[in-house]
Design an enzyme around this catalytic site. Sequence first.
Site, PDB file in Angstrom:
ATOM      1  CE  LYS A  99      74.118 -17.599  72.216  1.00 25.37           C
ATOM      2  NZ  LYS A  99      73.467 -18.698  71.619  1.00 25.37           N
ATOM      3  CG  HIS A 142      78.849 -19.298  71.023  1.00 25.95           C
ATOM      4  ND1 HIS A 142      78.153 -19.752  70.201  1.00 25.95           N
ATOM      5  CD2 HIS A 142      78.258 -19.919  72.103  1.00 25.95           C
ATOM      6  CE1 HIS A 142      77.355 -20.552  70.496  1.00 25.95           C
ATOM      7  NE2 HIS A 142      77.773 -20.767  71.790  1.00 25.95           N
ATOM      8  CG  ASP A 183      70.277 -17.700  72.240  1.00 27.10           C
ATOM      9  OD1 ASP A 183      70.796 -16.538  72.560  1.00 27.10           O
ATOM     10  OD2 ASP A 183      70.696 -18.814  72.301  1.00 27.10           O
ATOM     11  CE1 TYR A 230      74.410 -22.965  69.584  1.00 29.77           C
ATOM     12  CE2 TYR A 230      72.222 -21.581  69.541  1.00 29.77           C
ATOM     13  CZ  TYR A 230      73.407 -22.045  70.261  1.00 29.77           C
ATOM     14  OH  TYR A 230      73.632 -21.625  71.593  1.00 29.77           O
TER      15      TYR A 230
HETATM   16  P1  NDP Z   1      67.093 -26.807  78.100  1.00 27.69           P
HETATM   17  O1  NDP Z   1      67.608 -26.572  79.492  1.00 27.69           O
HETATM   18  O2  NDP Z   1      66.687 -25.698  77.302  1.00 27.69           O
HETATM   19  O3  NDP Z   1      66.697 -28.245  77.869  1.00 27.69           O
HETATM   20  C1  NDP Z   1      66.081 -28.537  76.374  1.00 27.69           C
HETATM   21  C2  NDP Z   1      65.703 -30.152  76.500  1.00 27.69           C
HETATM   22  O4  NDP Z   1      64.492 -30.296  77.644  1.00 27.69           O
HETATM   23  C3  NDP Z   1      65.258 -30.587  75.295  1.00 27.69           C
HETATM   24  O5  NDP Z   1      65.729 -31.999  75.114  1.00 27.69           O
HETATM   25  C4  NDP Z   1      63.826 -30.671  75.374  1.00 27.69           C
HETATM   26  O6  NDP Z   1      62.978 -31.723  74.541  1.00 27.69           O
HETATM   27  C5  NDP Z   1      63.441 -30.930  76.890  1.00 27.69           C
HETATM   28  N1  NDP Z   1      62.289 -30.277  77.282  1.00 27.69           N
HETATM   29  C6  NDP Z   1      62.369 -28.733  77.059  1.00 27.69           C
HETATM   30  N2  NDP Z   1      60.911 -28.253  77.565  1.00 27.69           N
HETATM   31  C7  NDP Z   1      60.577 -29.365  78.390  1.00 27.69           C
HETATM   32  C8  NDP Z   1      59.292 -29.788  79.156  1.00 27.69           C
HETATM   33  N3  NDP Z   1      58.344 -28.667  79.276  1.00 27.69           N
HETATM   34  N4  NDP Z   1      59.039 -30.717  79.593  1.00 27.69           N
HETATM   35  C9  NDP Z   1      59.947 -32.003  79.360  1.00 27.69           C
HETATM   36  N5  NDP Z   1      61.262 -31.616  78.606  1.00 27.69           N
HETATM   37  C10 NDP Z   1      61.346 -30.247  77.972  1.00 27.69           C
HETATM   38  O7  NDP Z   1      68.534 -26.986  77.145  1.00 27.69           O
HETATM   39  P2  NDP Z   1      69.439 -26.325  76.006  1.00 27.69           P
HETATM   40  O8  NDP Z   1      70.900 -27.141  76.125  1.00 27.69           O
HETATM   41  O9  NDP Z   1      68.688 -26.677  74.780  1.00 27.69           O
HETATM   42  O10 NDP Z   1      69.737 -24.722  76.178  1.00 27.69           O
HETATM   43  C11 NDP Z   1      68.520 -23.773  75.902  1.00 27.69           C
HETATM   44  C12 NDP Z   1      69.302 -22.963  74.774  1.00 27.69           C
HETATM   45  O11 NDP Z   1      70.302 -22.259  75.601  1.00 27.69           O
HETATM   46  C13 NDP Z   1      69.971 -23.468  73.519  1.00 27.69           C
HETATM   47  O12 NDP Z   1      68.878 -23.832  72.521  1.00 27.69           O
HETATM   48  C14 NDP Z   1      70.762 -22.264  73.266  1.00 27.69           C
HETATM   49  O13 NDP Z   1      70.002 -21.121  72.618  1.00 27.69           O
HETATM   50  C15 NDP Z   1      71.299 -21.922  74.529  1.00 27.69           C
HETATM   51  N6  NDP Z   1      72.475 -22.347  74.751  1.00 27.69           N
HETATM   52  C16 NDP Z   1      73.490 -21.586  74.583  1.00 27.69           C
HETATM   53  C17 NDP Z   1      75.038 -21.915  75.267  1.00 27.69           C
HETATM   54  C18 NDP Z   1      76.186 -21.161  75.048  1.00 27.69           C
HETATM   55  O14 NDP Z   1      77.262 -21.602  75.120  1.00 27.69           O
HETATM   56  N7  NDP Z   1      75.888 -19.953  75.002  1.00 27.69           N
HETATM   57  C19 NDP Z   1      75.301 -23.557  75.292  1.00 27.69           C
HETATM   58  C20 NDP Z   1      74.032 -24.448  75.275  1.00 27.69           C
HETATM   59  C21 NDP Z   1      72.787 -23.773  75.196  1.00 27.69           C
HETATM   60  P3  NDP Z   1      62.391 -31.568  73.221  1.00 27.69           P
HETATM   61  O15 NDP Z   1      63.042 -30.494  72.262  1.00 27.69           O
HETATM   62  O16 NDP Z   1      62.314 -32.771  72.533  1.00 27.69           O
HETATM   63  O17 NDP Z   1      61.119 -31.001  73.659  1.00 27.69           O
END
Ligand code: NDP
Length: 267
Positions: A77, A110, A47, A52
């Site tokens: 998006k 988006h 995604d 991004y």
């Molecule tokens: P997430 O809920 O996926 O959380 C990501 C965070 O959690 C990062 O800081 C990561 O740290 C940490 N993390 C991930 N896995 C673990 C684990 N197993 N244990 C501990 N910590 C963990 O949030 P996002 O906001 O990144 O959302 C995911 C995706 O959703 C985005 O990448 C994007 O593709 C999409 N999105 C879409 C939006 C929209 O408007 N359509 C808005 C926001 C997001 P680290 O990377 O340091 O491991």
Amino acid sequence: MSAPVPPLDLNDGNTIPQLGFGVFRVPAADTERVVGIALGAGYRAIDTAAMYGNEAGVGAAVRASGLDRRSVSVTTKLWNDDHGHDAALRAFERSQRRLGLDHVDLYLIHWPMPSLGLYVETWKALIELRAAGRARSIGVSNFEVEHLERIIHESGVVPAVNQIELNPRLQQRRLRDFHAAHGIVTEAWSPLARGDLFAEPTITRIAARHERTPAQVVLRWHIQLSNVVIPKSATPSRIEENARIFDFELDADEMRAIEALEAGPGI
Ligand code: NDP
């Protein structure tokens, strides 16, 4: 390698893997490497978004993976300043060029940006892209019920997916009910609430019982609700951990206990 990711049916005859890999805030320079790790760990959906700034790295990783292109689903998006019919078609061209792929599997608006008043027109451009085969499936993101009703009513085409913020504290019941009634797949963004739930006692207790991590329990909850999830991590061990969610199951009491964590009504 973890268990294979099950596909969910979309309302247009295509499918989408129930687990994908989100790349929001993955720096462009790291994206090809990180997405390569995810594909190696068994993820078969990525995604990204024009906003991004890392579509090129996603496309490069998919091409370099050696995987059959048909086995990997790529979502991107359309950003907020590209609403409108012609602007949307141009935005798609730019995304496709950056990805370097001959089609996009899922193209999303988006945000609806109701203040612009253009999301119906934009949606009609996406319908053309689908008809031309350039986007296999089309959908939306961050659309509320009234926005969904309008595009369906004015175009006759139901989006395949609505990607919305969804986690145990924000369960989006009203939208999920609307999606279920109209055959729209619910895709959860920030499915892990960016880590905010990992110390929540209900989650840690269930995790201990299954000898799993809190992240795996939260993702498993989504899977059992039939959501698509797209967790993001730039950490190889977590990328793998988040994909190991298809070999255990939460029981009805555990699902209810997580349901009780809802903090607000959602949109
Ligand atoms: P997430 O809920 O996926 O959380 C990501 C965070 O959690 C990062 O800081 C990561 O740290 C940490 N993390 C991930 N896995 C673990 C684990 N197993 N244990 C501990 N910590 C963990 O949030 P996002 O906001 O990144 O959302 C995911 C995706 O959703 C985005 O990448 C994007 O593709 C999409 N999105 C879409 C939006 C929209 O408007 N359509 C808005 C926001 C997001 P680290 O990377 O340091 O491991």
